[in-house]
Design a protein around this motif. Structure first.
Motif, PDB file in Angstrom:
ATOM      1  N   VAL A   5       0.855  -1.188   0.000  1.00  0.00           N
ATOM      2  CA  VAL A   5       0.000   0.000   0.000  1.00  0.00           C
ATOM      3  C   VAL A   5       0.888   1.235   0.000  1.00  0.00           C
ATOM      4  CG1 VAL A   5      -1.871   1.228   1.159  1.00  0.00           C
ATOM      5  CG2 VAL A   5      -1.740  -1.263   1.321  1.00  0.00           C
ATOM      6  N   ARG A   6       0.723   2.074  -1.005  1.00  0.00           N
ATOM      7  CA  ARG A   6       1.521   3.308  -1.117  1.00  0.00           C
ATOM      8  C   ARG A   6       0.772   4.462  -0.460  1.00  0.00           C
ATOM      9  NH1 ARG A   6       4.112   2.680  -7.172  1.00  0.00           N
ATOM     10  NH2 ARG A   6       5.017   0.643  -6.742  1.00  0.00           N
ATOM     11  N   ILE A   7       1.462   5.068   0.481  1.00  0.00           N
ATOM     12  CA  ILE A   7       0.835   6.078   1.336  1.00  0.00           C
ATOM     13  C   ILE A   7       1.258   7.476   0.885  1.00  0.00           C
ATOM     14  CG2 ILE A   7       0.633   6.869   3.735  1.00  0.00           C
ATOM     15  CD1 ILE A   7      -0.451   4.048   3.359  1.00  0.00           C
ATOM     16  N   GLY A  17       5.890   7.852   8.886  1.00  0.00           N
ATOM     17  CA  GLY A  17       6.649   8.396   7.766  1.00  0.00           C
ATOM     18  C   GLY A  17       6.901   7.426   6.636  1.00  0.00           C
ATOM     19  N   GLU A  18       6.426   6.178   6.764  1.00  0.00           N
ATOM     20  CA  GLU A  18       6.684   5.180   5.715  1.00  0.00           C
ATOM     21  C   GLU A  18       5.876   5.488   4.450  1.00  0.00           C
ATOM     22  OE1 GLU A  18       8.821   2.595   5.630  1.00  0.00           O
ATOM     23  OE2 GLU A  18       9.574   3.281   7.581  1.00  0.00           O
ATOM     24  N   LYS A  19       6.546   5.364   3.282  1.00  0.00           N
ATOM     25  CA  LYS A  19       5.884   5.576   1.997  1.00  0.00           C
ATOM     26  C   LYS A  19       5.105   4.352   1.554  1.00  0.00           C
ATOM     27  CE  LYS A  19       8.599   7.691  -1.323  1.00  0.00           C
ATOM     28  NZ  LYS A  19       9.874   8.078  -1.982  1.00  0.00           N
ATOM     29  N   GLY A  41      -5.979   5.288  12.471  1.00  0.00           N
ATOM     30  CA  GLY A  41      -6.257   6.635  11.971  1.00  0.00           C
ATOM     31  C   GLY A  41      -6.383   6.692  10.464  1.00  0.00           C
ATOM     32  N   LEU A  42      -5.820   5.696   9.775  1.00  0.00           N
ATOM     33  CA  LEU A  42      -5.870   5.724   8.309  1.00  0.00           C
ATOM     34  C   LEU A  42      -7.286   5.501   7.777  1.00  0.00           C
ATOM     35  CD1 LEU A  42      -2.858   3.774   6.741  1.00  0.00           C
ATOM     36  CD2 LEU A  42      -3.506   6.166   6.379  1.00  0.00           C
TER      37      LEU A  42
END
Lengths: 103, 148
Positions: A5-7, A17-19, A41-42
């Motif tokens: 999953v790209r954040i 902070g992970e992408k 929270g996402l």
């Protein structure tokens, strides 16, 4: 192999902070539920109370817009890439007269 | 002219500025939109993104074109420097819709107005519903924010 999953930058506060983060599930809905367990929270940023994708969040499965695939019920498989991007939208609708940020 | 508190500057090279103005004029009277990406404030790439709404008063970036741009930015480790769009019949100031839908607090929102003969461009940040303006420089020279 889990689902990648790209954040987007604006949501990385929820992923330290992970992408890119990993998640599991057989539908987007399950992936989002799994993400919430790992990165609280996402979920609220992605779906409404009924579990439908927010109108101004673009979610993609392997670069295809999930709105045209099946929304939150879109099936996913291990190795798929889920990308998330807040929409970029706006336009020249009249500004609210007397809004406090203008002078 | 509507004003906001001035906070900082935004620098554009002249080639990019002229390309943005040309893009804005190319689909008049419809609004156009695009992205500027780069590093350390230097623009490395200008993306013209189709306006999926193709409207005179609204823009919505085509989701697939947007994702392609963001993926390329990631590959090159570029930052999103600015989001631009045109206002074809109103001034170069964020509308209520622009503020409501400003989901990129780190980006500069560049607005080009084509309501007068001469285009007017202004640069803003929109964070938590608050608008601040950056002084816009093109090729090192400050750009007038227009007469209204």
């Amino acid at each position: 192999m889990p689902i990648e999953v790209r954040i987007p930058t604006v949501l990385r506060q929820h992923t330290d902070g992970e992408k890119k983060v990993a998640a599991e599930g057989e539908t987007l809905h399950e992936v989002i539920a799994d993400l919430e367990g790992r990165h609280p929270g996402l979920k609220g940023k992605l779906v409404d109370d009924d579990g439908a994708l927010h109108r101004f969040i673009n979610v993609y499965v392997n670069d295809e817009d999930a709105r045209f695939l099946g929304g939150a019920q879109t099936p996913v498989e291990d190795g798929d890439v889920v990308s998330i991007l807040p929409a970029v939208a706006g336009g020249a609708h009249p500004r609210v007269a007397g809004s406090p940020e203008t002078r | 002219m509507t004003r906001a508190q001035i906070d900082g500057r935004f620098h554009l090279d002249r080639t990019t500025y002229e390309a943005i103005i040309a893009h804005a004029r190319s689909d008049f009277p419809y609004e156009v939109c695009g992205l500027l990406a780069g590093e350390d404030g230097e623009i490395a790439k200008h993306y013209r993104i189709p306006n999926a709404a193709r409207s005179m008063t609204y823009y919505s970036m085509d989701p697939k074109a947007m994702l392609q741009a963001f993926n390329e930015m990631d590959e090159h480790d570029w930052d999103l420097l600015a989001i631009y769009h045109s206002h074809t019949h109103t001034e170069a100031f964020p509308s209520a819709t622009d503020v409501e839908l400003a989901f990129y607090p780190d980006a500069v929102y560049l607005i080009v107005s084509l309501q007068e003969d001469e285009p007017v461009a202004r640069a803003f940040n929109i964070r938590d519903g608050k608008i601040t303006e950056r002084k816009l420089y093109v090729g090192g020279a400050q750009v007038p924010a227009g007469s209204r």
